[in-house]
Design an enzyme around this catalytic site. Structure first.
Site, PDB file in Angstrom:
ATOM      1  N   CYS A  32      38.423  23.968  79.319  1.00 32.58           N
ATOM      2  CA  CYS A  32      38.277  23.951  80.780  1.00 32.58           C
ATOM      3  C   CYS A  32      39.599  23.546  81.418  1.00 32.58           C
ATOM      4  O   CYS A  32      39.796  23.735  82.615  1.00 32.58           O
ATOM      5  CB  CYS A  32      37.110  23.088  81.220  1.00 32.58           C
TER       6      CYS A  32
HETATM    7  C1  UN1 Z   1      37.140  20.710  77.814  1.00 35.16           C
HETATM    8  O1  UN1 Z   1      37.695  21.790  77.671  1.00 35.16           O
HETATM    9  O2  UN1 Z   1      35.959  20.640  78.262  1.00 35.16           O
HETATM   10  O3  UN1 Z   1      42.326  17.813  77.853  1.00 35.16           O
HETATM   11  C2  UN1 Z   1      37.729  19.414  77.439  1.00 35.16           C
HETATM   12  C3  UN1 Z   1      41.988  18.638  76.991  1.00 35.16           C
HETATM   13  C4  UN1 Z   1      41.018  18.195  75.925  1.00 35.16           C
HETATM   14  C5  UN1 Z   1      39.620  18.194  76.440  1.00 35.16           C
HETATM   15  C6  UN1 Z   1      39.178  19.467  77.093  1.00 35.16           C
HETATM   16  N1  UN1 Z   1      41.392  16.866  75.468  1.00 35.16           N
HETATM   17  O4  UN1 Z   1      42.407  19.784  76.999  1.00 35.16           O
END
Ligand code: UN1
Length: 523
Positions: A292
């Site tokens: 995300c």
């Molecule tokens: C996600 O994609 O829901 O900061 C979490 C990051 C990872 C977590 C992503 N430590 O990209």
């Protein structure tokens, strides 16, 4: 090559009160690197099983919430030790089940251990306050109380780290839990559940239900309306998050929603270009763009645009796609066929005639397209080519649609205000990044960006486990995970006053304030 771990042919649909329950409807877990590789067969929990899991958590709440917090934290520590002892095998299951390169999978298991290490001492804090009263012989206190039954639905791209962010603080604070993991990471979720049981959590404190979103997930959401849960955590799409938010709102509870992103990266004319090119490649194509926090819109100053795009395309053309167990692989397969279909759909519906694709036409590797540095199984794996989309404008649908695949846009700016508009106007607000060495520009970026997280001279991804993680706008409802702040998600404040005066004392009305001599003037 993928190590073979034991096939779990179980039909297990739910873990309730310390026991696995089976069902007739089966779901297979297949490796996206080779769809013939079946890792496990599981069941699907219907509404009755989800309700039983919520009941089990309700019944376990009294005893768990009264267990001394340092004792609860001791069990969290046991869990961390077990995760550490099983780190390699757990990471290899993640890699085999969702195709995440092994190095990244090991990092995501480390994120669980870091989260345990951070919260274990919280069992010896969970501080409340002693507060002075305005009345004599009276004391005031605040206590953090657990909220109750925590229902949590998580995505598959971080199948152990993100659940750990939720459950570790929730459990330390004295809540009991029901988890619905993604149907794309069932083997990982099975072992995650088993590790909690082996850590010594009493039966009923942690319950798991398996099944797809439209069936098991829908039952979960129906049960929110019936008051089965006191707090909801959800990591997933903005559309589903909105629906969950509506239902929680009607039930007068505040969920923790961690939703999508269209994360911007601005590259200024004074930036270290090679550093920024590497940052863009990892932000956009690391985890095949399925974080995300992945890069959505790369915003380049017109002065460096041509040079930057040339280097970017050169670097992108050299990436290695394929076997996620190979240490040189940039990205492996997409998480599952569903994610590939979604990506292919974006390629047909979001690319417009004025867009340019300098890496060529995207698509399913081995099915009409190929890639020069490919080491995977093209026939049976769900692999996709990377895509860079040039000439994107703020009115294009692709500018404001989360794509969750190996694809990002490039936009060109002249004035910094224009870059900030491009960074904010899509309405998401999760992560963001700027590459610059000018303190004034960086300061302006920090002030004007609407995202919940920002990197300076670093990628849009890779948040550390002890800072608040979460977003604004279409990325969430302002709730934060991780770090000390998350304790506010999992506790409610209880204010207590204790009157030892032995008489009816009325605050505000009988408080012995001293009046000043207001007629006094300095002469
Ligand atoms: C996600 O994609 O829901 O900061 C979490 C990051 C990872 C977590 C992503 N430590 O990209």
């Amino acid at each position: 090559m993928a190590p073979s771990t034991r096939l779990i042919d179980s039909s297990y649909a739910a873990f309730i009160n310390g026991k696995w329950h089976k069902s007739n409807r089966n779901i297979e877990s297949r490796s996206p690197a080779n769809l013939d590789d079946i890792l496990g067969v599981f069941g699907e929990a219907d509404k009755t099983l989800v309700a039983e899991a919520a009941n089990a958590a309700r019944n376990a709440f009294k005893s768990w919430s009264r267990t001394p917090a340092p004792v609860r934290a001791g069990i969290i520590q046991n869990f961390g030790r077990l995760v550490e002892a099983n780190k390699e095998v757990l990471a290899s299951i993640v890699t085999r089940e969702i195709g995440k390169p092994l190095k990244e999978a090991l990092g995501s298991v480390q994120e669980v251990i870091d989260t345990v290490n951070f919260f274990v001492s919280e069992g010896r804090r969970l501080y409340g306050q002693t507060v002075p009263s305005e009345m004599p012989n009276k004391e005031l206190f605040t206590y953090r109380r657990p909220i109750g039954v925590f229902g949590c639905l998580t995505a598959c791209n971080f199948p152990v780290a993100v659940p750990a962010w939720y459950f570790i603080p929730a459990l330390v604070a004295g809540n009991t839990c029901v988890w619905k993991p993604s149907e794309d990471s069932l083997v990982t979720s099975f072992w995650f559940t088993e590790l909690w049981a082996k850590a010594g959590l009493p039966s009923g404190v942690f319950n798991t239900v398996f099944g797809p979103g439209p069936t098991t997930g829908a039952s979960f959401v129906e049960l929110i309306e019936n008051g089965a849960f006191d707090k909801i955590g959800f990591t997933g799409s903005t559309a589903v998050g909105r629906r969950i938010g509506e239902v929680c709102g009607r039930s007068l509870q505040t969920p923790c929603l961690e939703l999508g992103g269209k994360n911007p990266m601005i590259v200024c004319p004074d930036a270290d270009i090679d550093l920024a090119v590497n940052g863009a490649i990892f932000s956009g194509f690391g985890t095949a763009g399925q974080r995300c926090t992945s890069l959505g819109n790369l915003i380049l100053h017109e002065k460096i645009y041509d040079q930057f795009v040339t280097k970017l395309v050169q670097k992108a053309n050299a990436i290695k796609i394929g076997d996620p167990f190979d240490k040189d692989t940039t990205y492996g397969p997409l998480i599952s066929k569903r994610f590939l279909d979604n990506h292919l759909d974006h390629l047909t519906t979001l690319i417009e005639s004025h867009h340019e694709l300098p890496l060529g036409k995207g698509g399913h590797i081995g099915h009409g397209v190929d890639w020069q540095h490919f080491t995977g199984n093209a026939k049976r794996g769900v692999y996709a080519r990377p895509n860079i989309v040039l000439n994107v404008g703020m009115n294009d649908r692709i500018y404001s649609t989360e794509t969750f695949g190996p694809l990002f846009n490039v936009l060109k700016y002249r004035e910094f205000d224009e870059a900030m508009a491009m960074a904010n106007n899509h309405g998401y607000g999760l992560s963001s990044s700027i590459y610059s060495n000018d303190p004034k520009t960086i300061y302006q970026f920090k002030q004007d960006i609407t995202a919940g997280m920002s990197s300076i001279n670093n990628t849009t991804t890779g948040a550390e486990a002890h800072l608040p993680f979460g977003g604004n706008g279409k990325s969430g409802n302002g709730g934060r995970q991780s770090g000390i702040w998350v304790i506010d998600q999992f506790t409610k404040w209880h204010a207590v006053n204790w009157d030892m005066s032995g008489r009816l004392q009325l605050a505000q009305m009988e408080t012995a304030y001293v009046e000043p001599d207001l007629k006094f003037r300095i002469s």
